[in-house]
Design an enzyme around this catalytic site. Structure first.
Site, short mmCIF file in Angstrom:
data_model
loop_
_atom_site.label_atom_id
_atom_site.label_comp_id
_atom_site.label_asym_id
_atom_site.label_seq_id
_atom_site.Cartn_x
_atom_site.Cartn_y
_atom_site.Cartn_z
N ASP A 103 -30.99 -34.86 -21.18
CA ASP A 103 -31.50 -35.38 -22.45
C ASP A 103 -31.46 -36.90 -22.49
O ASP A 103 -30.40 -37.50 -22.60
CB ASP A 103 -30.69 -34.81 -23.62
N ASP A 303 -39.53 -39.07 -23.54
CA ASP A 303 -38.46 -38.11 -23.76
C ASP A 303 -38.54 -36.96 -22.78
O ASP A 303 -39.59 -36.36 -22.58
CB ASP A 303 -38.55 -37.58 -25.19
#
Length: 423
Positions: A103, A303
């Site tokens: 992440d 992302d």
């Protein structure tokens, strides 16, 4: 220069030098990869991609909330278990293996821990910190605990506890602690002691049983990247339907070079953990497309946990108009709830014009695998969708590309590559 005769100073300088020159790798797979020990072959590839799309919209919503609160939060809430890629990491002095979500939008690295008082179900046994001689609970006056103010609180035993609530109502809560984190492979064994982690004893919501927690690689001083003193990392994301894994590399060896390399500024902010890039516009075939917001520096978050790419309506409308003029296949509206443009390709030759994204510093070509996905048998949809809240460069747009985060020089690099090839 007399201070160099102090042996402690010399040792610390050598330690800093070694930590910045160290390189190491970790295995990386898609969450639903056949290489996962918990792969379910009964789920079709179309069911997998539909699940990924659902998670992508939830992720986009949560990043929107986090972005709007960036000026007052030290850390960014994320949507639970929406990352599409897992990496193998080892906890404690016993080298306990954990598959956790990669992440780039979160700074806290956490996993479920025994005794699990209220944990969600996971296939593997949770981590038992009592087996690690390096595990230490963080006191309430610890700097890291104070830096996470708003997500931490002081327990009755004067130990630092944390509570993260996510955009979908899921949460993780437990002890803030320090422990040893290791990366083990056939070529190298690298360990870091005194790394801050979250040991979760109460975790619930929409977390998936294939993984246990996540690895926070965001651009904040509290993330694992900063704690390891790493100024460079890179990964290569395999195709969404690939059966092969890949690697994520940290340190000097993470640098990518070669013909076709595209370099753009990596934009960060002290008020936000996100990494961002600047999209100036697109070119589809011979049609140039720009946005009224294209002059905003760092207008798009990159992302690893969001599947689709979200861009402003005027830019997406221009892309759709140019594609509609070039593609002869009939449109399909079955999935219009999620996608702005889909085609029925059964009995039709689906041919894309060249698609280029204009970045600050260079142009990056996006082939079909980075812009369209077969969401159902014979139905392909554009993976760039409208969003007037937040722009996100998702992981489909990053597939089959080496992607380097050069934090020291604040550069983001892309190079088309076969991500299924470990070399």
């Amino acid at each position: 220069m007399a201070y160099l005769h102090n042996p402690l100073i010399v040792f610390l300088l050598l330690l800093a030098l070694l930590s910045t020159s160290l390189s190491f790798k970790s295995d990386m797979i898609r969450r639903d990869s056949p290489h996962s020990p918990h792969y379910n072959p009964s789920i079709t590839k179309f069911e997998r991609v539909k699940e990924a799309v659902h998670r992508s919209f939830a992720r986009q919503k949560s990043l929107s909330l986090a972005s709007s609160n960036a000026s007052r939060l030290f850390s960014s809430p994320i949507y639970s278990d929406v990352g599409e890629y897992l990496m193998k990491i080892f906890f404690g002095t016993q080298n306990f293996p954990i598959w956790a979500i990669i992440d780039t939008g979160s700074d806290l690295t956490w996993t479920q821990c025994l005794p699990c008082e209220a944990c969600y179900y996971q296939y593997d046994i949770p981590y038992d910190p009592s087996n690690s001689t390096s595990y230490q609970l963080a006191p309430c006056n610890d700097t890291y605990c104070i830096d996470l103010s708003g997500f931490t609180y002081c327990g009755l035993d004067s130990r630092c506890n944390y509570l993260y609530r996510y955009g979908d109502g899921s949460y993780t809560a437990g002890n803030l602690a320090t422990d040893t984190i290791s990366f083990l492979s056939q070529d190298e064994n690298v360990s870091f002691s005194g790394v801050y982690i979250g040991c979760g004893y109460a975790n619930a919501g929409t977390f998936d049983p294939t993984g246990s927690g996540l690895v926070g690689l965001a651009g904040s001083p509290r993330s694992l990247i900063s704690q390891m003193n790493v100024t460079k990392f890179s990964y290569c994301l395999p195709y969404i339907f690939s059966t092969n894994g890949s690697t994520i590399t940290f340190g000097p060896n993470a640098e990518i070079t070669g013909n076709g390399l595209v370099i753009t500024p990596l934009v960060t902010s002290p008020d936000s953990p996100f990494y961002s890039l600047t999209i100036l516009g697109f070119k589809v075939g011979s049609t140039e497309i720009s946005s009224s917001q294209g002059n905003i520096r760092g207008n798009t978050i990159i992302d690893s946990g969001t599947t689709l790419t979200y861009l402003p309506s005027d830019l997406v409308d221009g892309i759709i108009a140019a594609l509609t003029e070039s593609i002869d296949c009939p449109q399909n509206t079955t999935f219009e709830q999620f996608f702005d443009l889909c085609y029925d390709i059964r009995g039709c030759k689906f041919t894309l014009p060249q698609i280029m994204v204009h970045l600050d510093g260079g142009d990056l070509e996006l082939p079909e695998m980075n812009t369209f996905v077969e969401i159902d048998d014979g139905v392909k949809c554009l993976t760039i969708v409208r969003s007037n809240v937040i722009w996100i460069w998702g992981n489909i747009a990053q597939m089959f590309m080496k992607t380097e985060y050069d934090l020291g020089n604040r550069l983001l690099k892309f190079l088309p590559a076969n991500c299924s090839d470990p070399n």
